[in-house]
Design a protein around this motif. Sequence first.
Motif, PDB file in Angstrom:
ATOM      1  N   ARG A  76      -6.607  -8.527  -3.118  1.00  0.00           N
ATOM      2  CA  ARG A  76      -6.546  -9.924  -3.571  1.00  0.00           C
ATOM      3  C   ARG A  76      -5.254 -10.592  -3.108  1.00  0.00           C
ATOM      4  O   ARG A  76      -5.256 -11.763  -2.713  1.00  0.00           O
ATOM      5  N   VAL A  86      -6.901   8.898 -15.018  1.00  0.00           N
ATOM      6  CA  VAL A  86      -6.072   7.706 -15.202  1.00  0.00           C
ATOM      7  C   VAL A  86      -5.409   7.312 -13.886  1.00  0.00           C
ATOM      8  O   VAL A  86      -5.359   6.134 -13.520  1.00  0.00           O
ATOM      9  N   LEU A 139      -5.851  -5.028  -6.353  1.00  0.00           N
ATOM     10  CA  LEU A 139      -4.878  -6.123  -6.438  1.00  0.00           C
ATOM     11  C   LEU A 139      -4.282  -6.417  -5.067  1.00  0.00           C
ATOM     12  O   LEU A 139      -4.087  -7.573  -4.704  1.00  0.00           O
ATOM     13  N   VAL A 140      -4.015  -5.337  -4.278  1.00  0.00           N
ATOM     14  CA  VAL A 140      -3.443  -5.548  -2.944  1.00  0.00           C
ATOM     15  C   VAL A 140      -4.423  -6.335  -2.079  1.00  0.00           C
ATOM     16  O   VAL A 140      -4.023  -7.245  -1.338  1.00  0.00           O
ATOM     17  N   LEU A 150      -3.968  -0.723 -18.179  1.00  0.00           N
ATOM     18  CA  LEU A 150      -4.835  -1.064 -17.057  1.00  0.00           C
ATOM     19  C   LEU A 150      -5.573  -2.366 -17.337  1.00  0.00           C
ATOM     20  O   LEU A 150      -5.680  -3.233 -16.468  1.00  0.00           O
ATOM     21  N   THR A 164       3.126   1.932 -14.618  1.00  0.00           N
ATOM     22  CA  THR A 164       2.687   3.290 -14.313  1.00  0.00           C
ATOM     23  C   THR A 164       3.875   4.245 -14.286  1.00  0.00           C
ATOM     24  O   THR A 164       3.771   5.389 -14.742  1.00  0.00           O
ATOM     25  N   LEU A 201      -1.156 -12.603  -9.226  1.00  0.00           N
ATOM     26  CA  LEU A 201      -1.557 -11.341  -8.588  1.00  0.00           C
ATOM     27  C   LEU A 201      -0.348 -10.453  -8.333  1.00  0.00           C
ATOM     28  O   LEU A 201      -0.361  -9.253  -8.635  1.00  0.00           O
ATOM     29  N   GLU A 239      -2.618   3.940 -21.409  1.00  0.00           N
ATOM     30  CA  GLU A 239      -3.136   3.593 -20.094  1.00  0.00           C
ATOM     31  C   GLU A 239      -4.353   2.691 -20.196  1.00  0.00           C
ATOM     32  O   GLU A 239      -4.534   1.803 -19.373  1.00  0.00           O
ATOM     33  N   LEU A 274      -7.214   0.199  -9.100  1.00  0.00           N
ATOM     34  CA  LEU A 274      -6.854  -1.142  -9.556  1.00  0.00           C
ATOM     35  C   LEU A 274      -5.721  -1.714  -8.708  1.00  0.00           C
ATOM     36  O   LEU A 274      -5.760  -2.881  -8.305  1.00  0.00           O
ATOM     37  N   GLY A 275      -4.738  -0.855  -8.399  1.00  0.00           N
ATOM     38  CA  GLY A 275      -3.624  -1.309  -7.564  1.00  0.00           C
ATOM     39  C   GLY A 275      -4.106  -1.748  -6.195  1.00  0.00           C
ATOM     40  O   GLY A 275      -3.730  -2.815  -5.698  1.00  0.00           O
ATOM     41  N   TYR A 311       0.634  -6.888  -9.998  1.00  0.00           N
ATOM     42  CA  TYR A 311       0.934  -5.709  -9.180  1.00  0.00           C
ATOM     43  C   TYR A 311       2.282  -5.105  -9.575  1.00  0.00           C
ATOM     44  O   TYR A 311       2.413  -3.891  -9.753  1.00  0.00           O
ATOM     45  N   LEU A 349       1.942  -3.367 -12.708  1.00  0.00           N
ATOM     46  CA  LEU A 349       1.222  -2.107 -12.533  1.00  0.00           C
ATOM     47  C   LEU A 349       2.170  -0.997 -12.071  1.00  0.00           C
ATOM     48  O   LEU A 349       2.159   0.114 -12.601  1.00  0.00           O
ATOM     49  N   ILE A 350       3.028  -1.328 -11.102  1.00  0.00           N
ATOM     50  CA  ILE A 350       3.954  -0.311 -10.593  1.00  0.00           C
ATOM     51  C   ILE A 350       4.919   0.134 -11.691  1.00  0.00           C
ATOM     52  O   ILE A 350       5.060   1.323 -11.992  1.00  0.00           O
ATOM     53  N   VAL A 395       0.842  -1.201   0.000  1.00  0.00           N
ATOM     54  CA  VAL A 395       0.000   0.000   0.000  1.00  0.00           C
ATOM     55  C   VAL A 395       0.877   1.251   0.000  1.00  0.00           C
ATOM     56  O   VAL A 395       0.611   2.217  -0.720  1.00  0.00           O
ATOM     57  N   LEU A 450       1.999   2.142  -3.355  1.00  0.00           N
ATOM     58  CA  LEU A 450       0.974   2.834  -4.144  1.00  0.00           C
ATOM     59  C   LEU A 450       0.891   4.298  -3.752  1.00  0.00           C
ATOM     60  O   LEU A 450       0.672   5.169  -4.585  1.00  0.00           O
ATOM     61  N   ALA A 467      -7.840   5.585 -11.635  1.00  0.00           N
ATOM     62  CA  ALA A 467      -8.076   4.215 -12.094  1.00  0.00           C
ATOM     63  C   ALA A 467      -6.913   3.324 -11.703  1.00  0.00           C
ATOM     64  O   ALA A 467      -7.106   2.205 -11.208  1.00  0.00           O
ATOM     65  N   THR A 468      -5.678   3.843 -11.887  1.00  0.00           N
ATOM     66  CA  THR A 468      -4.502   3.038 -11.544  1.00  0.00           C
ATOM     67  C   THR A 468      -4.479   2.723 -10.063  1.00  0.00           C
ATOM     68  O   THR A 468      -4.239   1.581  -9.656  1.00  0.00           O
TER      69      THR A 468
END
Lengths: 120, 492
Positions: free
Chosen positions: A98, A84, A95-96, B145, B171, B160, B141, A91-92, B164, B167-168, A31, A34, A87-88
């Motif tokens: 999950r 954007v 995922l955390v 996404l 981005t 998962l 994006e 979504l992040g 993640y 994603l990092i 977290v 993020l 949204a990112t």
Amino acid sequence: MATVFGYFNYWVVVVLMMTGFYVVISANNLVKKLVGLNVFQTSVFILYISMGKIFGGTAPILVEQPVVYTNPIPHVLILTAIVVGIATTSLGLALVVRINEAYGTIEEDEIHSLSEEESL
Amino acid sequence: MDHLPALQVVLPLFCAPLCAVLGRANLAWMLALAASWLTFLISALLLHEVLQQGVISYAMGNWPAPLGIEYRIDSVNAYMLLIVSAIGAIVLTAARPIVDTRIRLPENKKPWFYAAYMLCLTGLLGMTITGDAFNVFVFLEISSLSSYVLISTGRDRRALTAAYQYLIMGTIGATFILIGIGLLYVMTGTLNMADLALRIPQVSNTRTLHVAFAFLTVGVGLKLALFPLHLWLPNAYAYGPSVVTAFLSATATKVAIYILLRMFFTLFGAEFSFKTMRLDLILLPLALIGIFSASLVAIFQTNVKRMLAYSSVAQIGYIILGISLASLTGLTAGIAHLFNHALIKATLFLALGCVSFRVGAAKLERMAGLGRTMPWTMAAFVIGGLSLIGVPLTSGFISKWYLVVGALERGWWPVAMLVLLTSLLAVIYIWRVVEVAYFKPPPENEVIREAPLALLIPTWALALANLYFGLETSLNAGVARQAAATLLGVTP
């Protein structure tokens, strides 16, 4: 002094950008990573907003005589980038959640050692 | 007919929410399938039109460029659109058995998988077709996404963490691109690519522009998994579902490479990128180290999907190597390899999809005896493997040939030697799979059947395409040469 205060916004951008980037790289908690990513993105929003602004510029409204106006396009662009970013982040975070369900932790090193055991 | 460029993007975009609200996985699949084949048809028509009449410019919403958003299609992105939509359609055709059984989603959420797939396709096509720099970021994006979502649906829980991590990294890459575009806008006051190309030379000596160039290169480099920035790729490809891996490995990194080409050659110009910034001195070593190290690492993998993921990093290295030559032949090799590698990796990953459909995870030891129990699947895998190595009569040979010729033209014979040498590394890792599948007995206590036809037919269509384009090179090499000439601004 002029370089410090004249470019104040840009200094803020640089500091925020590096802070966010450092947090993304160094944080162990998913977290917090993020959060760092968010700070990093926000610095770019400020960069865009600052570059559209002109001192003494007015709102870009069509008037009779030509006036100095602030360019609205970077501001509009950054609205898109903010969407954007949201949204990112969402979504992040999803995922955390999950990952937390699957591993029972959101600390990167613990997840890493659990994954290592699996691949053996 | 006039609105084909808009339909190319709008069709899959509208299809995505429809898939989500349909509620039944089969219906959603059929709708997505129809839409993806239609987009393929549109891209074929567009390529035909571009080759006949030259550049198509389409003003989105009838707002003329440079104020409005322009869709601009020349031979380079018409060719890319064809690759992306073709792979998207073929992979989706094979998707149903895998989505039904091998994806970690409850039954009522499966339509959302197709919605994400359609969004990803929209994003990739949009990035390719648009002539507006900021539009590239938005579509990037959209595709990123949705691809994080697609990867996270893998059965293994490591999918998962892979999503993640992607994603990092993704981005950060996209934000770097955003910074780069912002700095370009500051210096030129325009976002239209054709306009940027005119105005950048006037300010090309400023430090701001150099910084913009650096940010864009690193950002796009992250998205295309250029060697030291490739760390997200192996896990994402290894743990994502096979159809997703087949789709993304064949399209997502390729579109990022297209953006790189656009940037180096159209926006900044080859003169600035390769003479002033000496990009070749950076890209060439990175490409060579990437090819060498990723191929070596691939040899030691026990998960075959992960092995092919590392092989993807190496193959991207070949494409970048072609680009770094910055000559007509080198660029042709790079662009032709975009096409060929898309075919190769889609074939291989779909074949692995067939394997994991029957035997579970694509581990090397689980593949023992598959040459006998799943002969058609493994034959397709071998064809893909041969093409990956670059054996003559397969499409992989064409691009390797141009690459070697391009390196020799520049007099860089050690580079040509390295290309041949690293192809031998590909022989080793493909051979490891072949050895286990053909020369080890199948496990006695379980019965393994051939994969269902719904999977086999698309896999074989791709495998045969590998052979076909090895002999009939007017599309992959011919159009690639024309595209390279367009980028360099010379006659082919």
